[in-house]
Motif scaffolding. Structure first.
Motif, PDB file in Angstrom:
ATOM      1  N   CYS A 172       1.114   5.221  -0.309  1.00 51.51           N
ATOM      2  CA  CYS A 172       0.328   6.461  -0.199  1.00 51.51           C
ATOM      3  C   CYS A 172       1.266   7.659  -0.217  1.00 51.51           C
ATOM      4  CB  CYS A 172      -0.505   6.448   1.080  1.00 51.51           C
ATOM      5  SG  CYS A 172      -1.769   5.174   1.114  1.00 51.51           S
TER       6      CYS A 172
ATOM      7  N   LEU B 168     -11.717  -1.813  -4.766  1.00 54.34           N
ATOM      8  CA  LEU B 168     -10.444  -2.528  -4.652  1.00 54.34           C
ATOM      9  C   LEU B 168      -9.927  -2.471  -3.217  1.00 54.34           C
ATOM     10  CD1 LEU B 168      -8.583  -4.076  -6.560  1.00 54.34           C
ATOM     11  CD2 LEU B 168      -7.256  -1.982  -6.873  1.00 54.34           C
ATOM     12  N   LEU B 169     -10.077  -1.326  -2.590  1.00 58.76           N
ATOM     13  CA  LEU B 169      -9.694  -1.210  -1.185  1.00 58.76           C
ATOM     14  C   LEU B 169     -10.496  -2.181  -0.326  1.00 58.76           C
ATOM     15  CD1 LEU B 169      -9.528   2.690  -0.862  1.00 58.76           C
ATOM     16  CD2 LEU B 169      -7.586   1.129  -0.971  1.00 58.76           C
TER      17      LEU B 169
ATOM     18  N   VAL C 280       0.869  -1.176   0.000  1.00 58.83           N
ATOM     19  CA  VAL C 280       0.000   0.000   0.000  1.00 58.83           C
ATOM     20  C   VAL C 280       0.906   1.226   0.000  1.00 58.83           C
ATOM     21  CG1 VAL C 280      -1.845   1.238   1.167  1.00 58.83           C
ATOM     22  CG2 VAL C 280      -1.738  -1.261   1.309  1.00 58.83           C
TER      23      VAL C 280
ATOM     24  N   ARG D 104      -0.433  -4.317  -5.448  1.00 56.61           N
ATOM     25  CA  ARG D 104      -0.167  -2.926  -5.066  1.00 56.61           C
ATOM     26  C   ARG D 104      -1.445  -2.105  -5.093  1.00 56.61           C
ATOM     27  NH1 ARG D 104       4.802   1.117  -6.527  1.00 56.61           N
ATOM     28  NH2 ARG D 104       3.773   3.072  -5.932  1.00 56.61           N
ATOM     29  N   LEU D 105      -1.653  -1.361  -4.019  1.00 56.53           N
ATOM     30  CA  LEU D 105      -2.736  -0.391  -3.932  1.00 56.53           C
ATOM     31  C   LEU D 105      -2.120   0.986  -3.737  1.00 56.53           C
ATOM     32  CD1 LEU D 105      -5.218  -2.178  -1.482  1.00 56.53           C
ATOM     33  CD2 LEU D 105      -5.288  -2.185  -3.981  1.00 56.53           C
ATOM     34  N   ASP D 106      -2.455   1.931  -4.585  1.00 60.00           N
ATOM     35  CA  ASP D 106      -1.973   3.296  -4.437  1.00 60.00           C
ATOM     36  C   ASP D 106      -3.045   4.149  -3.760  1.00 60.00           C
ATOM     37  OD1 ASP D 106       0.716   3.324  -5.718  1.00 60.00           O
ATOM     38  OD2 ASP D 106      -0.435   2.561  -7.422  1.00 60.00           O
ATOM     39  N   SER D 107      -2.672   5.373  -3.433  1.00 55.36           N
ATOM     40  CA  SER D 107      -3.563   6.247  -2.668  1.00 55.36           C
ATOM     41  C   SER D 107      -4.851   6.566  -3.416  1.00 55.36           C
ATOM     42  CB  SER D 107      -2.830   7.545  -2.306  1.00 55.36           C
ATOM     43  OG  SER D 107      -2.285   8.147  -3.468  1.00 55.36           O
ATOM     44  N   ASP D 108      -4.832   6.437  -4.752  1.00 50.89           N
ATOM     45  CA  ASP D 108      -6.032   6.747  -5.533  1.00 50.89           C
ATOM     46  C   ASP D 108      -6.783   5.489  -5.967  1.00 50.89           C
ATOM     47  OD1 ASP D 108      -4.128   5.809  -7.269  1.00 50.89           O
ATOM     48  OD2 ASP D 108      -4.386   7.387  -8.768  1.00 50.89           O
ATOM     49  N   ALA D 109      -6.535   4.356  -5.296  1.00 55.48           N
ATOM     50  CA  ALA D 109      -7.217   3.108  -5.656  1.00 55.48           C
ATOM     51  C   ALA D 109      -8.724   3.238  -5.458  1.00 55.48           C
ATOM     52  CB  ALA D 109      -6.666   1.956  -4.815  1.00 55.48           C
ATOM     53  N   GLU D 110      -9.475   2.567  -6.298  1.00 55.22           N
ATOM     54  CA  GLU D 110     -10.923   2.616  -6.199  1.00 55.22           C
ATOM     55  C   GLU D 110     -11.404   1.953  -4.909  1.00 55.22           C
ATOM     56  OE1 GLU D 110     -12.713   0.929  -9.614  1.00 55.22           O
ATOM     57  OE2 GLU D 110     -11.936   2.448 -11.006  1.00 55.22           O
TER      58      GLU D 110
END
Length: 248
Positions: free
Chosen positions: A190, A212-213, A188, A203-209
């Motif tokens: 951010c 998905l989170l 994650v 990978r999850l970025d700060s703008d992930a939907e």
């Protein structure tokens, strides 16, 4: 070795920066031991305000220098519980902590604000690895493995970084650099720079939907309406600092 340092030949990265750092480290009188080099480096202005000292580049330079001088590490230091590196907390190990070898920690690793952990070998952490800003630095010549990790500070790993559960890298003042492969069950990121030769992680970025989170993270670390879910990064950080997983 002194000649190599003065030409920047030992350090990787930007040539001009390497030469500048080398000259600062090796100015007369030339330090005769790694400890003397470390004292000189750490005594300089804090948090890298002079543009040379106090950052992950200069910390990792010392790790590389030790490997050049002494060769691959042969000794292992073991900690039966948690390890806290801090100049502020009661009962903690004072910073900078220099490990000329491998380091095994059965519990968690906590590198406090402004504290340094420098290790020439591999670091294995049974629990969570956490740091702080401003000024915390983890510089590892070998690989780092840990159950989970939350980083706001500066981290440089010369080998691989293996995070069995969740790696949370957040805030944008510092960066995480892995010279070989970064593996994580979940990464994650951010607003934090993450650099690795190879990445093997969801990978999850700060703008992930939001959907998905919700797929990967507990409800306790999410905020907002069902149709507009966002990550509560501070809540996720606190889960990891308790050595608990923020994943579903």
């Amino acid at each position: 070795m002194v000649a190599q340092l003065l030409t920047g030949g030992v350090l990787r990265g930007n040539r001009r920066r390497a030469e500048q750092l080398s000259r600062c480290l090796m100015q007369a009188p030339v330090p005769e031991t790694i400890e003397a080099l470390l004292d000189r480096l750490y005594a300089a202005p804090s948090y890298g305000k002079d543009g040379v000292f106090g950052d992950e580049t200069s910390a990792f330079a010392l790790v590389r220098l030790a490997l050049h001088l002494f060769g691959p590490p042969t000794r292992t230091a073991s900690v039966p519980g948690d390890l806290v590196v801090s100049n502020h907390r009661e009962g903690a190990v004072r910073s900078p902590l220099w490990i000329p070898g491998h380091l095994n920690i059965e519990g968690s690793l906590d590198v406090d604000e402004g504290a340094w952990l420098l290790c020439t070998g591999d670091v294995r952490v049974g629990g969570a690895t956490v740091d702080y800003e401003p000024g915390s630095i983890i510089a590892v010549g070998g690989s780092l493995s840990t159950a989970r990790m939350s980083t706001l500070g500066a981290v440089v790993i010369g080998g691989n970084l293996d995070v069995a559960d969740t790696l949370l890298a957040w805030r944008n003042d510092e960066r995480l650099v892995v010279e070989q492969t970064l593996r994580a069950g979940l990464l994650v990121a951010c607003d934090h720079t993450v650099v690795a030769a190879h990445v093997d992680a969801v990978r999850l970025d700060s703008d992930a939907e939001g959907s998905l989170l919700h797929q990967y993270l507990r409800d306790e670390v999410l905020t907002g309406a069902p149709g507009d879910l966002r990550l509560d990064v501070e809540a996720a950080d606190q889960w990891i600092r308790r050595n608990a997983s923020p994943r579903r």
